[in-house]
Each structure stands twice: as structure tokens, then as C-alpha cells.
Scaffold this motif. Sequence first.
Motif, PDB file in Angstrom:
ATOM      1  N   ALA A  95       0.919  -1.258  -0.124  1.00 36.06           N
ATOM      2  CA  ALA A  95      -0.082   0.103   0.125  1.00 36.06           C
ATOM      3  C   ALA A  95       0.835   1.049   0.039  1.00 36.06           C
ATOM      4  CB  ALA A  95      -1.027  -0.105   1.203  1.00 36.06           C
ATOM      5  N   ARG A  96       2.151   1.184   0.850  1.00 37.82           N
ATOM      6  CA  ARG A  96       2.858   2.204   0.725  1.00 37.82           C
ATOM      7  C   ARG A  96       3.419   2.638  -0.682  1.00 37.82           C
ATOM      8  NH1 ARG A  96       2.159   5.413   5.445  1.00 37.82           N
ATOM      9  NH2 ARG A  96       1.128   3.996   6.955  1.00 37.82           N
ATOM     10  N   ILE A  97       3.783   1.707  -1.528  1.00 38.14           N
ATOM     11  CA  ILE A  97       4.329   1.882  -2.723  1.00 38.14           C
ATOM     12  C   ILE A  97       3.148   2.555  -3.564  1.00 38.14           C
ATOM     13  CG2 ILE A  97       5.387   0.457  -4.803  1.00 38.14           C
ATOM     14  CD1 ILE A  97       6.638  -1.036  -2.843  1.00 38.14           C
ATOM     15  N   ASP A  98       2.093   1.843  -3.420  1.00 40.81           N
ATOM     16  CA  ASP A  98       0.723   2.230  -4.228  1.00 40.81           C
ATOM     17  C   ASP A  98       0.470   3.704  -4.091  1.00 40.81           C
ATOM     18  OD1 ASP A  98       0.335  -0.049  -5.640  1.00 40.81           O
ATOM     19  OD2 ASP A  98      -1.322  -0.870  -4.209  1.00 40.81           O
ATOM     20  N   GLU A  99       0.816   4.248  -2.822  1.00 45.14           N
ATOM     21  CA  GLU A  99       0.544   5.616  -2.501  1.00 45.14           C
ATOM     22  C   GLU A  99       1.520   6.588  -3.414  1.00 45.14           C
ATOM     23  OE1 GLU A  99      -0.526   5.688   2.311  1.00 45.14           O
ATOM     24  OE2 GLU A  99       1.389   6.214   1.636  1.00 45.14           O
ATOM     25  N   ILE A 100       2.707   6.050  -3.504  1.00 47.66           N
ATOM     26  CA  ILE A 100       3.450   6.796  -4.441  1.00 47.66           C
ATOM     27  C   ILE A 100       3.133   6.504  -5.948  1.00 47.66           C
ATOM     28  CG2 ILE A 100       6.066   7.256  -5.161  1.00 47.66           C
ATOM     29  CD1 ILE A 100       5.066   7.935  -2.269  1.00 47.66           C
ATOM     30  N   LYS A 101       2.848   5.472  -6.252  1.00 46.13           N
ATOM     31  CA  LYS A 101       2.583   5.241  -7.702  1.00 46.13           C
ATOM     32  C   LYS A 101       1.377   6.276  -8.030  1.00 46.13           C
ATOM     33  CE  LYS A 101       4.174   0.548  -8.479  1.00 46.13           C
ATOM     34  NZ  LYS A 101       3.755  -0.755  -8.679  1.00 46.13           N
ATOM     35  N   ALA A 102       0.375   6.322  -7.087  1.00 47.28           N
ATOM     36  CA  ALA A 102      -0.853   7.185  -7.316  1.00 47.28           C
ATOM     37  C   ALA A 102      -0.576   8.593  -7.734  1.00 47.28           C
ATOM     38  CB  ALA A 102      -1.740   7.419  -5.999  1.00 47.28           C
ATOM     39  N   VAL A 103       0.777   9.253  -7.404  1.00 43.01           N
ATOM     40  CA  VAL A 103       1.131  10.363  -7.268  1.00 43.01           C
ATOM     41  C   VAL A 103       2.119  10.794  -8.490  1.00 43.01           C
ATOM     42  CG1 VAL A 103       0.170  11.249  -5.518  1.00 43.01           C
ATOM     43  CG2 VAL A 103       2.743  10.526  -5.582  1.00 43.01           C
ATOM     44  N   THR A 104       2.759   9.791  -9.071  1.00 38.45           N
ATOM     45  CA  THR A 104       3.633   9.990 -10.280  1.00 38.45           C
ATOM     46  C   THR A 104       3.675   8.855 -11.171  1.00 38.45           C
ATOM     47  OG1 THR A 104       6.095  10.263 -10.677  1.00 38.45           O
ATOM     48  CG2 THR A 104       5.573   8.717  -8.992  1.00 38.45           C
ATOM     49  N   ASP A 105       3.971   8.779 -12.436  1.00 42.99           N
ATOM     50  CA  ASP A 105       4.077   7.912 -13.346  1.00 42.99           C
ATOM     51  C   ASP A 105       5.351   7.236 -13.422  1.00 42.99           C
ATOM     52  OD1 ASP A 105       5.304  10.031 -14.660  1.00 42.99           O
ATOM     53  OD2 ASP A 105       4.318  10.014 -16.295  1.00 42.99           O
ATOM     54  N   LYS A 106       6.521   7.860 -12.435  1.00 41.12           N
ATOM     55  CA  LYS A 106       7.758   7.131 -12.588  1.00 41.12           C
ATOM     56  C   LYS A 106       7.628   5.822 -12.051  1.00 41.12           C
ATOM     57  CE  LYS A 106       9.498  11.104 -14.046  1.00 41.12           C
ATOM     58  NZ  LYS A 106      10.297  11.241 -15.434  1.00 41.12           N
ATOM     59  N   PRO A 107       8.644   4.890 -12.330  1.00 39.07           N
ATOM     60  CA  PRO A 107       8.787   3.497 -11.570  1.00 39.07           C
ATOM     61  C   PRO A 107       9.228   3.999 -10.080  1.00 39.07           C
ATOM     62  CG  PRO A 107       9.960   3.316 -13.669  1.00 39.07           C
ATOM     63  CD  PRO A 107       9.625   4.970 -13.512  1.00 39.07           C
ATOM     64  N   VAL A 108       8.746   3.152  -9.101  1.00 35.99           N
ATOM     65  CA  VAL A 108       9.055   3.253  -7.759  1.00 35.99           C
ATOM     66  C   VAL A 108       9.994   2.251  -7.245  1.00 35.99           C
ATOM     67  CG1 VAL A 108       8.136   3.578  -5.476  1.00 35.99           C
ATOM     68  CG2 VAL A 108       6.924   4.398  -7.593  1.00 35.99           C
ATOM     69  N   TRP A 109      11.118   2.427  -6.795  1.00 37.53           N
ATOM     70  CA  TRP A 109      12.308   1.659  -6.388  1.00 37.53           C
ATOM     71  C   TRP A 109      12.203   1.765  -4.883  1.00 37.53           C
ATOM     72  CZ3 TRP A 109      17.567   1.916  -9.476  1.00 37.53           C
ATOM     73  CH2 TRP A 109      17.244   1.526 -10.917  1.00 37.53           C
ATOM     74  N   VAL A 110      12.523   0.475  -4.224  1.00 33.49           N
ATOM     75  CA  VAL A 110      12.675   0.408  -2.885  1.00 33.49           C
ATOM     76  C   VAL A 110      14.086   0.057  -2.757  1.00 33.49           C
ATOM     77  CG1 VAL A 110      12.395  -0.807  -0.510  1.00 33.49           C
ATOM     78  CG2 VAL A 110      10.567  -0.593  -2.484  1.00 33.49           C
ATOM     79  N   THR A 111      14.818   1.511  -2.300  1.00 30.74           N
ATOM     80  CA  THR A 111      16.377   1.347  -2.395  1.00 30.74           C
ATOM     81  C   THR A 111      17.103   1.114  -0.894  1.00 30.74           C
ATOM     82  OG1 THR A 111      16.359   3.566  -2.521  1.00 30.74           O
ATOM     83  CG2 THR A 111      16.930   2.455  -4.553  1.00 30.74           C
ATOM     84  N   GLU A 112      16.102   0.894   0.131  1.00 31.54           N
ATOM     85  CA  GLU A 112      16.536   0.580   1.354  1.00 31.54           C
ATOM     86  C   GLU A 112      15.248  -0.105   2.110  1.00 31.54           C
ATOM     87  OE1 GLU A 112      18.601   3.072   4.464  1.00 31.54           O
ATOM     88  OE2 GLU A 112      19.857   3.995   2.618  1.00 31.54           O
ATOM     89  N   VAL A 113      15.523  -1.348   2.503  1.00 36.87           N
ATOM     90  CA  VAL A 113      14.276  -2.010   3.483  1.00 36.87           C
ATOM     91  C   VAL A 113      15.202  -2.686   4.288  1.00 36.87           C
ATOM     92  CG1 VAL A 113      14.128  -3.603   1.622  1.00 36.87           C
ATOM     93  CG2 VAL A 113      12.202  -3.012   3.575  1.00 36.87           C
ATOM     94  N   GLY A 114      14.873  -2.615   5.677  1.00 36.21           N
ATOM     95  CA  GLY A 114      15.491  -3.769   6.448  1.00 36.21           C
ATOM     96  C   GLY A 114      14.948  -3.808   7.634  1.00 36.21           C
ATOM     97  N   VAL A 115      15.527  -4.727   8.594  1.00 36.13           N
ATOM     98  CA  VAL A 115      14.807  -5.128  10.029  1.00 36.13           C
ATOM     99  C   VAL A 115      16.178  -5.306  10.969  1.00 36.13           C
ATOM    100  CG1 VAL A 115      13.610  -6.836  11.133  1.00 36.13           C
ATOM    101  CG2 VAL A 115      13.034  -6.298   9.145  1.00 36.13           C
ATOM    102  N   SER A 116      16.298  -4.644  11.743  1.00 35.37           N
ATOM    103  CA  SER A 116      17.189  -4.662  12.994  1.00 35.37           C
ATOM    104  C   SER A 116      17.185  -6.000  13.724  1.00 35.37           C
ATOM    105  CB  SER A 116      17.133  -3.474  13.823  1.00 35.37           C
ATOM    106  OG  SER A 116      18.122  -3.684  14.664  1.00 35.37           O
ATOM    107  N   ALA A 117      18.337  -6.398  14.125  1.00 33.82           N
ATOM    108  CA  ALA A 117      18.505  -7.638  15.053  1.00 33.82           C
ATOM    109  C   ALA A 117      18.541  -7.099  16.504  1.00 33.82           C
ATOM    110  CB  ALA A 117      19.582  -8.596  14.540  1.00 33.82           C
ATOM    111  N   PHE A 118      18.263  -5.982  16.594  1.00 36.59           N
ATOM    112  CA  PHE A 118      18.551  -5.209  18.114  1.00 36.59           C
ATOM    113  C   PHE A 118      17.820  -5.957  19.183  1.00 36.59           C
ATOM    114  CE2 PHE A 118      16.931  -2.233  21.305  1.00 36.59           C
ATOM    115  CZ  PHE A 118      18.202  -1.961  21.827  1.00 36.59           C
ATOM    116  N   GLY A 119      16.712  -6.574  18.708  1.00 33.10           N
ATOM    117  CA  GLY A 119      15.912  -7.281  19.877  1.00 33.10           C
ATOM    118  C   GLY A 119      16.107  -8.673  19.700  1.00 33.10           C
ATOM    119  N   SER A 120      16.193  -9.363  18.316  1.00 35.57           N
ATOM    120  CA  SER A 120      16.173 -10.756  18.407  1.00 35.57           C
ATOM    121  C   SER A 120      16.743 -10.958  16.808  1.00 35.57           C
ATOM    122  CB  SER A 120      14.792 -11.133  18.341  1.00 35.57           C
ATOM    123  OG  SER A 120      14.708 -12.637  17.992  1.00 35.57           O
TER     124      SER A 120
END
Length: 310
Positions: A95-120
Motif C-alpha cells: 500500500a505504501r508503494i501504491d501511495e507513491i504510484k498514485a502521484v507519479t508515473d515514474k517507476p518506484v524502487w525500494v532502495t533501502e528496506v531492512g529489519v534490525s536484530a537489536f531485539g532478536s
Amino acid sequence: MIEAVKIWNEPNNKSHWDPLLDPEWARFAEMTRLAGTAVRAENSTVTRVLGGMSPIDPSFVRRLEEMGVMEAIDVVAVHGFPLDWNLWPIDEWPARIDEIKAVTDKPVWVTEVGVSAFGSEEVQAWGVKKTAELLIGKAPRIHWYSLYDLPRTWEATTRHREAEGSSYYRHFHMGLLREDGSPKAALEAFRPYAADMGVCQWFHFQDHRLDDAVRWLKDLGVRRLRTGLSWADRYRDGALDWFDRQMETLADFDVTVTFCFTPEHRGLEPHHTSPPQVAEEFADFCAEMTARYAPARPQAAAISPARLIA
């Protein structure tokens, strides 16, 4: 090979762009237009990526479009860390990617996504699998942040450490590998997705981890890598020697290289988040790096940008 250049990093995050000096992003817009035009003049086949926004904000995209930025870029990028810093659940990624697609005709890349091991570390391994399930096929490029944990002796790049509280320390546990290079559970969780999910790994000036990083990336089967070349580092002694070594060592990957960080003496204020005094100087840096590491090829051998953003 360099397949894309990214113009700045997280410009709507005060850890990377000072909102007090540029509250409406007018200076950022001018700088990006100039940089995008300069990159295109050096190599018309390189994909130009707008610095990944964090938080993901459609109004930010609309604001930049009003100022003509979209004419100088080919791709919009987003960053997200829903299990660590964002105020939305991980299942909202599509849904977050679709929010950006709704306002631009440019492709949308996810150039940082991650999860910390701080807790586990087990939670991080689960996060790799869940992220892959949500994003593969949804975004043309996905870069997991990161390969290595941030060394404890380094500071995380943030201007709001006090406000983050304990969340600040999550910065130091984002890697698939620990600081000493030993693997976490997340490394093997990532392996089945490595061909579809690239990695984002920043290398500091004269970074001792560079060669080992390449060995790990190749072992995993990673094809796409995002990293950076710092405008601030360009003024260090031996800068070009380090840049040359870094880019030559990464030559076997499809690289998205990020240009960012204002030299202290060239900012409106002496900080890497400051808008530059002269926007053309950043554009010149982008042009110099593109000409050096992504020189234009003969037309017959050129790759269409459309193939890189599909």
C-alpha cells in the motif's frame, strides 16, 4: 557496471537534509534538477533516481513535481523500516508503494528496506522472508539494508539521536553479518532471495570491509548493489584513488551509486546535511563521477533506460 545514479539520500529526513535551511525543498529541487541534467549530459543511458524518501510521503513527491524535479529524474525511490522506525505495520508495504504510484508515473524502487536484530536475530530472519514476500514482484528494484552491522565505534548518520532514544541503537544491528563478519540467521534467510533482492551497503572512506563484502555478496548470489560516493570525501587526500578502488572492486555488480553529503566548507552551514552554497558544484561532482565510472558508450552498445526501470 553502474546501472543507476541516485541523487542524494533521504532528502525529506533531517538526518540527511536540513529542513531549517530549506523548509520548502526549493534548494533541493534546484540542486536535483541541475544534477539530473548534468548526469544525462554525460550518459543518456544511466537511470537517474531521486534520493529515496524517508518517510514515504506522496505530498513530498507532489511538491517536487511542482518544482520541475520529475523532468530531471527517471525513478522515484522509497525507504522503509516498519519494524524499527516507521509508524506502520510491515504488511502495509504494498500500500505504501501504491501511495507513491498514485502521484507519479515514474517507476518506484525500494532502495533501502531492512529489519534490525537489536531485539532478536530470529525476528530479523523472519523480517527478511516477510519483506521478500511483500516486495518481490511489487518493486523493480529492492535493496536490503544492509550486509554488515554498523561498527560500534562509528556514529549512525542521524541528527535526532536524542529523540530516537533506544531506537538509535537499532542502527547498529541492521546487517546480515555482525560487525566482526560472522553471519547471523538472517544471512541464510536472505540467500534464496538474493537474485531478486539486492543489497545496500555504504562503504566509508578507505573502508576495510570492501573486499570481504564482495566475497560475501558473490557467495550469496547478489547481482544488484547500492552504495555511495561522498561529495564531502572528494576533498580528502587520495579521494579519487579510493573511489577508483571502490568502483573497480564492485565492477561485477549492477550498481546504483548514490551521490550525497555536502562538504562542510561548501555548505550554507558546515554540515553534511546542509544545502550547498552553489548548487552547480554538486551537479559538477555528479557529472565528474558519471563520466569517470559510467562513461557513455557507443550508441550501438547502449542500453535503453527503459530496460533498467522495467
